[in-house]
Design an enzyme around this catalytic site. Structure first.
Site, PDB file in Angstrom:
ATOM      1  N   ASP B 184       0.851  -1.189   0.000  1.00 25.66           N
ATOM      2  CA  ASP B 184       0.000   0.000   0.000  1.00 25.66           C
ATOM      3  C   ASP B 184       0.890   1.244   0.000  1.00 25.66           C
ATOM      4  O   ASP B 184       2.086   1.163   0.266  1.00 25.66           O
ATOM      5  CB  ASP B 184      -0.927   0.020   1.216  1.00 25.66           C
ATOM      6  CG  ASP B 184      -0.168   0.078   2.529  1.00 25.66           C
ATOM      7  OD1 ASP B 184       0.866  -0.615   2.645  1.00 25.66           O
ATOM      8  OD2 ASP B 184      -0.587   0.804   3.442  1.00 25.66           O
ATOM      9  N   GLU B 250       0.074  -0.878   5.804  1.00 29.59           N
ATOM     10  CA  GLU B 250       1.189  -0.330   6.586  1.00 29.59           C
ATOM     11  C   GLU B 250       1.065   1.162   6.783  1.00 29.59           C
ATOM     12  O   GLU B 250       1.362   1.686   7.853  1.00 29.59           O
ATOM     13  CB  GLU B 250       2.515  -0.652   5.889  1.00 29.59           C
ATOM     14  CG  GLU B 250       3.730  -0.519   6.806  1.00 29.59           C
ATOM     15  CD  GLU B 250       4.341   0.889   6.835  1.00 29.59           C
ATOM     16  OE1 GLU B 250       5.186   1.128   7.708  1.00 29.59           O
ATOM     17  OE2 GLU B 250       3.986   1.743   5.991  1.00 29.59           O
TER      18      GLU B 250
END
Lengths: 560, 560
Positions: B184, B250
């Protein structure tokens, strides 16, 4: 905060409607004779002035039962007493105001329905629509009206809304009174937490008329128009020439207005004898007031910058001198928890309290319990009324408003802000000087910053300044208004000052050279700028009476 | 900030393209023999691995002219020296990485094109699409893959993106290395100030490959896939069993990941011998590093409330005790301009500096001029490298991030905020204890607040806490990685700690009980989380070599 039931005469709430059935529990005794006044007034209403809602009649004249033991704000005795006093022609005027109450509320409903939000350029057409609504209403009443354009709004691609300038009457034998109000409003959305639609005037059973702008300042502005209409309905000669100045940018800094006022001082406003502004509030909820003083406001920025961009506190924490660290150290040195300003050179400028002034505070209708209620806490600096009023009205204060450039959201962000701007303001009072105050602030903040030994860069500067204002409450403009209040409300007014600023007050005083009176319509609980802004029906209808009565008394009051 | 020309071997920038015409001024001498290595490698490229862009040939082998006098990061001598060392099979691997460079950049381009922004629930389908892209690429490479669902995102109506769990190789005779990364990215919009479209990888003439996620953390994640592919292309046996754990949350707190790691510790991760995470950065731009320590972070809120709602400073200034006044007083007592924490009980917990440690800092590739450049100012607390590194790595720091509830916009607002929340954090280091630190903060802040004698209400509490982490740089996982760096980059790595936190590091260490190594790919100027995020082509391609080389050395390194 629990709401105190309002002491409202029933005829003001639902003229011609059954009182017993809908209002039990909210009203008070002694209303039968009030109703008879109301009925007498209604008999003289012109057909065009009858509200469209179908009136009902009711023969039950026995008093309703009341849970609130407080006295009504106008007793029969006061009404009878007032009817014997000077300016007897006012009786007919008052009766017409009562008779037209529904029409006046309808006019306010139409005005509230126009979301004239000046802060939002996208709403500018609505602001202009509101100006045109006033123009059209004023023309119907026979006033001369001009919509004065102010040109492009600086830093924007929309035009400023026009100032509505109007004149009603041009008789050299009458005095000329200049009145000011504003037809723009603060932003409002139902989702902000309103109980009702903000742009639909909603009249509650307890008399609250909720809606954005109801009290700030559409109610008072329409008050002047309603006063003209009720005079016409009563067939009573209007006592003065009325000059009106209604602006549409008050809630966004009154851009362009000062220039217009100075420009028109010797033109449109040339024959002004006195100025009256209805754009503030009673000190509490029970006693009307006249306001003769305002504090000024010097607003400051302290700007501290260090690194070229925001930093990650993990990577840089402990290795760079952080602007926020310096800023909170400076901000913490400005004022203490008890409100004492720590900057040398401020209190030295404040006018000393005279023994005469000492006595002024005792009679003011203000008590700490009401203050605690409106605060929602007991976190006041002083526990007594006199010290509190003096702190609000005649001593300077310093408030820290916030910080621009730092993290301000919910949650956690591990940023070291690169540049932060602390914002604080000092409310100024007689005899403080703007420049002297600016210098004291600069000198002090620079010294504190220097003592930190920081490598960051600091700038302190005033973002804007506005002078305090104090008028003489003994001027004929004030004594006339005091008589009008006594006539309408049956009490002597509080003579108050305000802690806040209404900069246009000083502009009118300077430009016209005439006395300026602040004559509020709403009460302290109206919540101007807040959610659920309201104007009590009582304050609106009796306020219309007051504005008209003021014009009669100010027309006759001896000039000293 | 002026950019330092990068010292990049020309073959890494434009394999097979004319160097003289496009790269003059950016490159350096001694590249002719590098080109010959490259050409040799290219000769073994399989047809499917040839990038679609048409290759051009060029006969000009004379060195380009360079304005930058610095040495290249890999000289011929170093290359030659490395080729004679252990793990000779790496030569073939390196050649395949060079040969496949365009294909690897194309893979990164495809990944960057998927805007897998985890913070925005509306982008969740793109995050899932990115997981599926990885799954598909891994399956093509012959890995076993599972997309592990984590259920609904707390407080939201969307599911968390899956964790990509993969295994490549299952040979009991090989060591098993668990690698972590995230797929991400941070939000990005061109209008934030990007020079290029953030979700279109743009390769600049100087080798910067700009795009959101290029360095954080899509480049390193794809690095592991590319390493597998280059081994296959070179026909070299993969030296370890590789376990991969790539998450998609994250940048938004790694929601759900910790539970999964603990759950899989004895299942999917059961045969792990060591862990490697590539999700941080070199200390500077010239020397690779291995990271063996991170600071922790305790994030605190100080909440002060007084009145029931925000107040107007004109009306209430000077009469109420203002929460902001109390808050800035407390915040100002936490830390001084030189970063010294004023709270008793913090420094007492910090591990003393040993004489052995004293010597560690001198060789680190770090200088103050580069720091000033990346800061954009010279507002550092210390003027020397050693004190600065110690302050970043091994001493605690305290940063004040901002205030929630106060005015934070531009312009002027004369509000007295009713409730304000000051935010600050302490970066923690060995041997600080989270609870002891929390207690020290509470005790101190409460004492300061009490000393103010305020009627307001104050609460102080940790919003979140995360422990510091330090591993042994003498562990075989680290010594193997150091050899790989020397092999690829021709220099000994810096052994560094980081001032920030990567909480998953500690989770992997605790859950698996194995050593965790941080092996960064990007450099300090990559601007992760910023506009114009980039990964230098040099760092990507040599980084892929490094990840593969690390796996060879870690497969052979004696376990102590």
């Amino acid at each position: 905060m629990p709401r105190t039931p309002l002491t409202i005469p029933p005829h003001l709430l639902f003229p011609g409607r059954c009182l017993d059935c809908s209002l039990r529990g909210f009203l008070f005794a002694n209303f039968s004779s009030l109703r008879s006044i109301n009925t007498a007034a209604a008999a003289r209403v012109l057909p065009s002035q009858i509200p469209t809602r179908r009136r009902t009649s009711h023969n039950n004249t026995s008093p309703a039962t009341f849970s609130n033991p407080r006295q009504p704000y106008l007793t029969d005795a006061i009404r009878a007493h007032q009817a014997r006093k000077m300016a007897p022609q006012l009786n007919g005027y008052f009766q017409q105001v009562d008779a037209l109450a529904d029409a006046f509320i309808e006019r306010l409903r139409q005005a509230v329905a126009i979301p004239s939000i000046s802060a939002d350029p996208a709403r500018r057409p609505d602001v202009v629509r509101m100006a045109k609504f006033l123009e059209s209403e004023l023309i119907k009443l026979g006033a001369q009206v001009e919509l004065r354009e102010l040109g492009r709004q600086p830093g924007s691609d929309v035009n400023l809304p026009p100032v509505v300038l109007a004149r009603y009457g041009n008789d050299k034998n009458k005095r000329t009174i200049l009145v000011y109000g504003h037809y723009d409003v603060q932003p409002a959305e139902k989702s902000d937490g309103w109980d009702t639609e903000p742009f639909e005037l909603t009249v509650m059973p307890d008399g609250r008329m909720c809606g954005r702008g109801a009290t700030d300042d559409k109610g008072p502005v329409l008050g002047w128009l309603n006063a003209i209409q009720a005079h016409q309905a009563a067939g009573i000669d209007f006592p003065v020439n009325l000059l009106m100045c209604f602006e549409g940018m008050e809630e966004y800094g009154s851009e362009g207005l000062d220039d217009l006022i100075y420009e028109e001082a010797k033109k449109f406003f040339a024959d002004t004898d006195a100025v009256c502004i209805s754009d503030n509030y009673w000190l509490g909820t029970e006693r009307p007031c006249l306001t003769y003083g305002l504090r000024g406001c010097n607003y400051y920025n302290i700007e501290i910058s260090g690194p070229g961009a925001d930093l990650h506190s993990g990577v840089f924490g402990g290795t760079v001198e952080e602007p926020m660290t310096d800023l909170v150290r400076i901000l913490s040195s400005l004022v203490d928890t008890n409100g004492k300003i720590q900057i040398p050179g401020i209190y030295e400028q404040v006018a000393p309290v005279t023994p005469e002034e000492e006595g002024l505070y005792d009679d003011i209708s203000f008590n700490m319990e009401t203050l605690y209620e409106s605060l929602g806490s007991k976190t006041t600096i002083y526990d007594d009324k006199k010290k509190t009023l003096m702190a609000r009205w005649r001593f300077p204060s310093l408030s820290i408003h916030g910080i621009e450039g730092a993290f301000s959201g919910a949650g956690a962000k591990t940023v070291i802000p690169a540049k932060v701007i602390g914002k604080f303001s000092i409310r100024t009072v007689p005899n403080m000087d703007i420049e002297k105050t600016n210098e004291a602030v600069s000198r002090y903040v620079e010294a504190v910053f220097k003592s930190l030994g920081s490598k960051n860069t600091m700038k302190v500067y005033p973002q804007h300044t506005g002078m305090w204002w104090v008028a003489s409450p003994n001027h004929w403009n004030f004594t006339a208004a005091a008589k009008a209040i006594e006539r309408v409300w049956g009490v002597k007014p509080d003579f108050t000052r305000e802690g806040g600023s209404i900069p246009v007050t000083l502009t009118f005083e300077k430009a016209t050279g005439k006395n300026v009176l602040l004559l509020p319509m709403g009460s302290s609980t109206d919540g101007a700028h807040s959610i659920n802004e309201k104007l009590d029906k009582r304050n609106y209808i009796e306020g219309i009476k007051l504005l008209g009565a003021y014009l009669h008394y100010v027309a006759e009051e001896p000039m000293e």
